[in-house]
Scaffold this motif. Structure first.
Motif, short mmCIF file in Angstrom:
data_model
loop_
_atom_site.label_atom_id
_atom_site.label_comp_id
_atom_site.label_asym_id
_atom_site.label_seq_id
_atom_site.Cartn_x
_atom_site.Cartn_y
_atom_site.Cartn_z
N GLY A 62 0.82 -1.20 0.00
CA GLY A 62 0.00 0.00 0.00
C GLY A 62 0.86 1.25 0.00
N GLU A 63 1.94 1.20 0.78
CA GLU A 63 2.91 2.29 0.81
C GLU A 63 4.29 1.68 0.57
N PRO A 64 4.93 2.05 -0.53
CA PRO A 64 6.25 1.48 -0.82
C PRO A 64 7.23 1.77 0.31
N HIS A 65 8.13 0.82 0.54
CA HIS A 65 9.19 1.03 1.52
C HIS A 65 10.09 2.18 1.07
N THR A 66 10.47 3.02 2.01
CA THR A 66 11.44 4.09 1.73
C THR A 66 12.55 4.02 2.78
N TRP A 67 12.32 4.67 3.93
CA TRP A 67 13.35 4.69 4.97
C TRP A 67 13.66 3.30 5.50
N GLN A 68 12.69 2.39 5.40
CA GLN A 68 12.93 1.02 5.90
C GLN A 68 14.08 0.34 5.15
N LEU A 69 14.34 0.80 3.93
CA LEU A 69 15.38 0.20 3.11
C LEU A 69 16.73 0.91 3.21
N TYR A 70 16.83 1.95 4.04
CA TYR A 70 18.10 2.67 4.14
C TYR A 70 19.27 1.76 4.52
N PRO A 71 19.10 0.86 5.51
CA PRO A 71 20.23 -0.05 5.82
C PRO A 71 20.60 -0.92 4.62
N VAL A 349 9.30 -13.87 -14.08
CA VAL A 349 9.70 -13.99 -12.68
C VAL A 349 11.14 -14.49 -12.58
N LEU A 350 11.50 -15.43 -13.44
CA LEU A 350 12.89 -15.88 -13.48
C LEU A 350 13.82 -14.70 -13.77
N GLY A 351 13.38 -13.82 -14.66
CA GLY A 351 14.17 -12.62 -14.96
C GLY A 351 14.36 -11.74 -13.74
N LEU A 352 13.33 -11.63 -12.90
CA LEU A 352 13.47 -10.86 -11.67
C LEU A 352 14.48 -11.49 -10.73
N LEU A 353 14.49 -12.81 -10.66
CA LEU A 353 15.40 -13.50 -9.75
C LEU A 353 16.85 -13.35 -10.16
N VAL A 354 17.12 -13.38 -11.46
CA VAL A 354 18.52 -13.34 -11.91
C VAL A 354 19.00 -11.93 -12.18
N GLY A 355 18.09 -11.00 -12.51
CA GLY A 355 18.45 -9.61 -12.70
C GLY A 355 18.96 -9.27 -14.09
N PRO A 356 19.13 -7.98 -14.36
CA PRO A 356 19.53 -7.54 -15.70
C PRO A 356 20.94 -7.95 -16.09
N VAL A 437 19.74 -2.57 -7.39
CA VAL A 437 18.55 -1.75 -7.61
C VAL A 437 17.34 -2.63 -7.89
N THR A 438 17.53 -3.70 -8.65
CA THR A 438 16.42 -4.63 -8.93
C THR A 438 15.88 -5.21 -7.63
N ALA A 439 16.76 -5.71 -6.77
CA ALA A 439 16.32 -6.29 -5.50
C ALA A 439 15.65 -5.24 -4.62
N LEU A 440 16.21 -4.06 -4.55
CA LEU A 440 15.66 -3.01 -3.70
C LEU A 440 14.29 -2.55 -4.20
N LEU A 441 14.13 -2.44 -5.51
CA LEU A 441 12.83 -2.03 -6.06
C LEU A 441 11.75 -3.07 -5.77
N GLN A 443 11.72 -5.26 -3.34
CA GLN A 443 11.44 -5.25 -1.91
C GLN A 443 10.62 -4.03 -1.51
N SER A 444 10.85 -2.92 -2.17
CA SER A 444 10.13 -1.70 -1.85
C SER A 444 8.67 -1.76 -2.27
N LEU A 445 8.40 -2.39 -3.41
CA LEU A 445 7.07 -2.33 -4.01
C LEU A 445 6.20 -3.55 -3.75
N VAL A 446 6.82 -4.69 -3.41
CA VAL A 446 6.11 -5.96 -3.34
C VAL A 446 6.16 -6.53 -1.93
N LEU A 447 5.02 -6.97 -1.44
CA LEU A 447 4.97 -7.68 -0.16
C LEU A 447 4.74 -9.15 -0.45
N SER A 448 5.80 -9.95 -0.27
CA SER A 448 5.77 -11.36 -0.61
C SER A 448 5.36 -12.20 0.59
#
Length: 450
Positions: A62-71, A349-356, A437-441, A443-448
């Motif tokens: 509902g609200e993308p992660h922002t400060w939670q991802l600073y670490p 989804v496989l593309g998301l796991l392995v990245g660009p 960046v792929t992993a952070l995006l 994690q920020s946008l998706v609640l698994s």
């Protein structure tokens, strides 16, 4: 970790990436965007209602992660800066330990953006293995003997798998490591250690230089998002260590390693029916090395240990496959997940796991397959490993039994595909940053759920 700095180890540039790499990255991004858009439309039409955010078994935050991802952002910046230096400066064994610890930290810091309780929380779900442990505690032998007959009465993940994963949780419980927190710790430790096993396999078969180039990408693979905490991550570790033992046995003619590798690999079909195609990876190792008949014989004996034990215990694997398939066929997940959509979307989804970084390197990694077939020679080892893992995912996707939830199912396969990224010329900081960046995006946008 070490008392003095090791001499710098020169790493030659990789072969220039095929020009189609840029096209592959564009297609990677387009495929991901298109499948999420199609999933949204299918869901609105009532044709894909099992998942909130198809093709992922997840929901949008509902609200993308922002400060939670600073670490996690801080760790990512540190890794992009330091991993290429460590790869060049550390000697081999300290480098493997550093890579494992780095993967462990990256996995945990991403998971902690959802809070300290999130790491074990996925295992507390009523659909997971721990929810069905009471009958096992009461009578483990009887539970195994009647597993197939009573399958419909068990939680979702027990119904969808052979009995061995449940027995792993029971064994932890019996050993005094009770509760899902201990189970999560074991899963994460075993899964992240696969970085060591995969790097060792590459070193044994293709040399240390290539293994060093692959290590930063193994550490920063976006697939770590689904290591904390899905049992499929545990399967990754078992398969990776079984494969490296096979590689060691084949290269050094060691019977004990062959027995251990066979034992671990023989357990894979009893951990998950979907791991059967993963045998393509150790098969590629054997084709590349061509071990002695003695090693092959011992390996086959090792592979037989777990099947024989379960058969004697009353579980007949083909009956388990049939019963599980029947429960899946009549389940809501099967009925509400369109085959043709997920046949394509699963690879997004496989593309998301392995990245660009892997998407960019994949065309040039697989290109030698055509030349090898034409000249009737073996392709390079990285091509064989990556191709074998990709072949396994294709087999599962075409079969139709992996419609959805592949963000966890693909983990044991996707880790081997990270070897393709070794084609990038060190220090490859731009590609490492793209992976982060792929992993952070995500994690920020998706609640698994995992």
């Amino acid at each position: 970790m070490i008392t003095r700095e090791a001499p710098a180890i020169p790493i030659r540039p990789a072969e220039p990436a095929h020009r189609s790499g840029r096209v592959a990255v564009a297609l990677w991004a387009l495929l991901i965007a298109a499948t999420f858009a199609a999933g949204y439309l299918l869901r609105r039409a009532g044709l894909a209602t099992e998942d909130e955010l198809p093709p992922l078994h997840a929901e949008a935050r509902g609200e993308p992660h922002t400060w939670q991802l600073y670490p996690a952002i801080a760790v990512a910046v540190l890794y992009v800066a330091l991993l290429p230096v460590l790869v060049r400066r550390l000697t081999w064994r300290p480098l493997l330990v550093a890579a494992w610890l780095a993967t462990l930290a990256w996995t945990i810091v991403l998971a902690l953006s959802d809070g300290f309780d999130h790491i074990a929380k996925p295992l507390d779900a009523p659909t997971e293995y721990p929810a069905g442990l009471d009958p096992v505690r009461a009578d483990p032998a009887g539970w195994l003997r009647t597993f197939t007959d009573r399958l419909n009465g068990y939680p979702t993940h027990i119904r969808g798998h052979p009995p061995l994963p449940t027995l792993v949780f029971w064994a932890l419980d019996a050993a005094g490591l009770r509760g899902t927190t201990w189970a999560a710790v074991v899963i994460i430790l075993v899964a992240t250690s696969a970085v060591i096993a995969i790097a060792m396999t590459v070193r044994l078969l293709a040399g240390e230089e290539l293994a060093r180039r692959a290590l930063p990408f193994l550490v920063m693979a976006p697939l770590v998002l689904w290591i904390a905490t899905a049992m499929d991550a545990f399967f990754l570790g078992v398969g990776a260590w079984g494969t490296v033992l096979v590689a060691f046995a084949a290269k050094r003619n060691r019977a004990l390693a062959a027995l251990g590798g066979g034992l671990l690999l023989g357990s894979l079909p009893y951990l998950s029916y979907g791991l059967l195609p993963l045998f393509a990876v150790p098969a590629a190792v054997l084709i590349a090395v061509r071990p002695s008949a003695r090693v092959v014989a011992v390996l086959l004996c090792g592979c037989a240990i777990v099947p024989v034990a379960f058969t004697l215990g009353g579980f007949w694997w083909p009956d388990g496959v049939a019963a599980t398939y029947e429960t899946y066929r009549v389940s809501r997940g099967s009925a509400m997940r369109p085959y043709w959509y997920f046949l394509v979307a699963d690879f997004a989804v496989l593309g998301l796991l392995v990245g660009p970084a892997v998407a960019h390197a994949l065309p040039s990694t697989l290109a030698p397959l055509g030349r090898a077939a034409r000249d009737r020679v073996l392709p390079p080892v990285p091509t064989m490993l990556v191709g074998a893992a990709l072949l396994g995912t294709i087999a599962l996707a075409v079969s139709g039994v992996t419609r959805g939830e592949v963000e966890r199912i693909w983990v044991p396969y996707a880790a081997w595909m990270m070897v393709a990224a070794a084609r990038h010329t060190p220090p490859s900081r731009g590609w490492l940053a793209a992976q982060a960046v792929t992993a952070l995006l995500v994690q920020s946008l998706v609640l698994s759920e995992w």
